[in-house]
Design an enzyme around this catalytic site. Structure first.
Site, PDB file in Angstrom:
ATOM      1  N   ASP A 236      33.331  18.448 -34.196  1.00 11.09           N
ATOM      2  CA  ASP A 236      32.852  17.945 -33.609  1.00 11.09           C
ATOM      3  C   ASP A 236      31.606  17.407 -33.876  1.00 11.09           C
ATOM      4  O   ASP A 236      31.215  18.211 -34.528  1.00 11.09           O
ATOM      5  CB  ASP A 236      33.115  17.800 -31.490  1.00 11.09           C
ATOM      6  CG  ASP A 236      31.912  17.035 -31.087  1.00 11.09           C
ATOM      7  OD1 ASP A 236      32.623  16.404 -29.858  1.00 11.09           O
ATOM      8  OD2 ASP A 236      31.358  16.985 -30.402  1.00 11.09           O
ATOM      9  N   GLU A 297      34.354  13.643 -37.259  1.00 16.91           N
ATOM     10  CA  GLU A 297      34.457  12.907 -36.431  1.00 16.91           C
ATOM     11  C   GLU A 297      32.889  12.384 -37.186  1.00 16.91           C
ATOM     12  O   GLU A 297      31.377  12.637 -37.254  1.00 16.91           O
ATOM     13  CB  GLU A 297      33.873  13.788 -35.203  1.00 16.91           C
ATOM     14  CG  GLU A 297      33.535  11.837 -34.046  1.00 16.91           C
ATOM     15  CD  GLU A 297      32.329  12.485 -32.908  1.00 16.91           C
ATOM     16  OE1 GLU A 297      32.284  11.658 -32.242  1.00 16.91           O
ATOM     17  OE2 GLU A 297      32.215  13.733 -32.679  1.00 16.91           O
TER      18      GLU A 297
HETATM   19  C1  GLC Z   1      31.476  14.369 -29.487  1.00 12.91           C
HETATM   20  C2  GLC Z   1      32.471  13.938 -28.948  1.00 12.91           C
HETATM   21  C3  GLC Z   1      32.034  13.587 -27.500  1.00 12.91           C
HETATM   22  C4  GLC Z   1      31.224  14.214 -26.894  1.00 12.91           C
HETATM   23  C5  GLC Z   1      29.977  14.370 -28.336  1.00 12.91           C
HETATM   24  C6  GLC Z   1      29.375  15.848 -27.962  1.00 12.91           C
HETATM   25  O1  GLC Z   1      31.019  12.630 -30.107  1.00 12.91           O
HETATM   26  O2  GLC Z   1      34.118  13.487 -29.288  1.00 12.91           O
HETATM   27  O3  GLC Z   1      32.900  13.050 -26.824  1.00 12.91           O
HETATM   28  O4  GLC Z   1      29.934  13.557 -25.990  1.00 12.91           O
HETATM   29  O5  GLC Z   1      30.573  14.733 -29.526  1.00 12.91           O
HETATM   30  O6  GLC Z   1      29.595  17.134 -28.158  1.00 12.91           O
END
Ligand code: GLC
Ligand code: CA
Length: 570
Positions: A236, A297
């Protein structure tokens, strides 16, 4: 507006008269060798993202859970899924619905127990489905014991596990950084008279990755789960692990304010710092010991940035999710051609994503209101036939919609309340899975945590499974073909008819085998002459199609938003 928020964080022998009505599949001819151990399994796998709160509720409390997921493994297997990525299901105060973790090595009671996890893992293994967990690496919950200790005193054992600083002056945060979820990224804590840093909500303090103890603890978390049978992680918010040590102010890039009323900043000093790559190499080393995959991500701006995440020697992330496709907001062959060519020139294996729990669903981004189901099939045919690993978001396979909340008091995602009405939050893309046309779409016997969209009457698994022309059946057919056809799985990508403004078409070629894909991205019927001969093939024979398509010699007619996938012969 949503994009703006997340952008900061970061797609011969002529066969005559082959006519197909609606959707059809013909015989596949090439088949893949079966391997027992395959370190590149993730290249051949189809991933499926599950938002556990919204997938299937086994105990009637209105919230999906692990037992619910286990009960749907046969559905996933039949669909053609090889790996499931479960968004965070660890103990959490749920401020950001699980992305605020208070214990990395357990399961939140609302989702079940570790025993339920083990059962899910065992049942998944029986079906050859890998489990990928979501590793929230940048921050913990403010209720994590590490943070509770950290904030207790300036000399606590975990003080340096987070980022604490003095204010610039009384009442003034250390610098101008703003949280991507609104307001200053610094929160003052009166107990120790210092500020701590949070890129997201104040309840999500950032870990200090410059501290080797943090690195070690977090690396150990991955080992703990690998030993429990997990096949990898989706990392993440991985591009924001490090901050400029001298905390320089970010440049203000525009006039005005964003949806939260904050200045528009370029996140120059708190995102994408080069130090992140050392961490990724460390995580990869451990992953390799378990043949595991790391998905990132990564909000990469271009291919040069994407390449950095694969690593110089392909020793960082196997699947950095470039979100290039999610930034193409209209059905434009030219735009998609450009993005596909770019990602094919990258130094690693491509990943394709068309929506997720932070991005409005593709049904709404591309639908024209009239041909939405045909367009959903067209998008499926696109990202499931490219060279790369697709990650499906739950519900895309049945054509789920993104209904944004209509009243502020209904909003569950906190950013939808603070940003209302400009930013309505992410509830729309997180609604319960639509299993059938009974009350609450068969998701729960209780009251669902988020309202079920009214489209469950027409778009649900049970009905679509029985309808040969449904989106679901189309996904199944495509995935079946993808699993059995080597050219589709591993073949090279070659654009054809590159100057056509309405039809996107390409070949996937492996040795003597080839597949042609033609996608009509317009609302009018189209005729094209497939450029096969100049690419060494003579003719094509239909494998999968949607809408009314006909191939006579190499002249292909496509229905509005029609799809044609054919097998090539020399
Ligand atoms: C990433 C996740 C999102 C979350 C953020 C904070 O972007 O995909 O859903 O709110 O991280 O952890
Ligand atoms: Ca439940």
């Amino acid at each position: 507006m949503r994009r703006a928020i997340f952008l900061m964080l970061w797609f011969g022998v002529c066969v005559s008269g082959v006519t197909a009505q609606k959707t059809m599949v013909a015989q596949e001819t090439t088949s893949l060798p079966k391997k027992t151990t395959d370190p590149d399994w993730w290249k051949h796998a189809v991933f499926y993202e599950i938002y556990p709160r919204s997938f299937a509720d086994s105990n009637g409390d209105g919230i999906g859970d692990l037992k619910g997921i286990t009960s749907k493994l046969d559905y996933l297997k039949n669909l053609g899924v090889d790996a499931i990525w479960i968004t965070p299901c660890f103990p959490s105060p749920q401020v950001d619905f699980g992305y605020d973790v208070s214990n990395y090595e357990n399961i939140d009671p609302m989702y079940g127990t570790l025993a339920d996890f083990d059962e899910l893992a065992a049942e998944a293994k029986k079906r050859n489905i890998h489990i990928i967990l979501d590793f929230v690496v940048n921050h913990t919950s403010d209720q994590h014991p590490w943070f509770l200790d950290s904030k207790s005193s300036r000399t606590s054992a975990h003080r340096d596990w987070y980022i604490w600083r003095d204010g610039k002056a009384p009442g003034e945060p250390p610098n101008n950084w703003v949280s991507t979820f609104g307001g200053s990224a610094w929160k003052f804590d009166p107990v120790t008279n210092q500020y701590y840093y949070h890129y997201f909500y104040p309840e999500q303090p950032d870990l200090n990755w410059r501290n080797p103890a943090v690195q070690k603890a977090m690396f150990d978390v991955t080992r703990w789960w690998y030993k429990r049978g997990v096949s990898g992680f989706r990392l993440d918010a991985v591009d924001i692990l490090f901050e400029d040590p001298s905390l320089r102010d970010n440049p203000i890039t525009g006039p005005g304010v964003n949806a939260f009323g904050d200045p528009i900043e370029q996140n120059k000093y708190n995102t994408k710092l080069p130090e992140v790559h050392n961490v990724l190499r460390g995580l990869r080393k451990i992953a390799d010991e378990y043949d595991a995959v790391l998905i990132g991500e990564t909000w990469t701006a271009d291919i040069a940035e994407l390449n950095q995440y694969y690593g110089k020697n392909n020793n960082e992330l196997q699947l950095p999710m470039d979100f290039l496709f999610t930034k193409v907001d209209k059905l434009s062959p030219a735009e998609f051609r450009k993005q596909i060519a770019a990602v094919n020139s990258a130094s690693g294996w491509p990943t394709f994503v068309i929506s997720n729990h932070d991005i409005p669903r593709s049904y709404d981004r591309y639908g024209d209101g009239q041909h939405n189901d045909e367009i959903a099939k067209l998008m499926a045919a696109l990202y499931l036939t490219l060279r790369g690993t697709p990650i499906l978001y739950y519900g895309e396979e049945i054509g789920m919609k993104t209904p944004p909340p209509t009243r502020k008091q209904d909003v569950k995602d906190p950013i939808g309340r603070t940003g209302w009405p400009k930013e309505k939050g992410r509830d729309g893309e997180r609604t319960p899975m639509q299993w059938n046309d009974t009350e609450n779409a068969g998701f729960t016997t209780g009251i669902p945590w988020l309202a079920v969209p009214s489209t469950y009457k027409t778009h649900n698994v049970a009905d679509e499974a029985n309808d040969p022309g449904s989106i679901l059946r189309f996904y199944q057919q495509l995935l079946k073909l993808r699993h059995s056809n080597q050219a589709l799985l591993m073949g090279s990508y070659k654009a054809i008819n590159e100057h056509n403004d309405n039809v996107l078409s390409y070949l996937r070629v492996m040795g003597n085998h080839g597949i042609v894909v033609a996608l009509n991205m317009s609302g009018d019927p189209q005729k094209i002459r497939l450029e096969l001969r100049r690419n060494g093939f003579a003719s094509a024979k239909v494998l999968v199609s949607s809408g009314h398509s006909a191939l006579v010699a190499n002249n292909l007619s496509l229905a509005p938003f029609g799809v044609f996938i054919g097998e090539l012969s020399k």
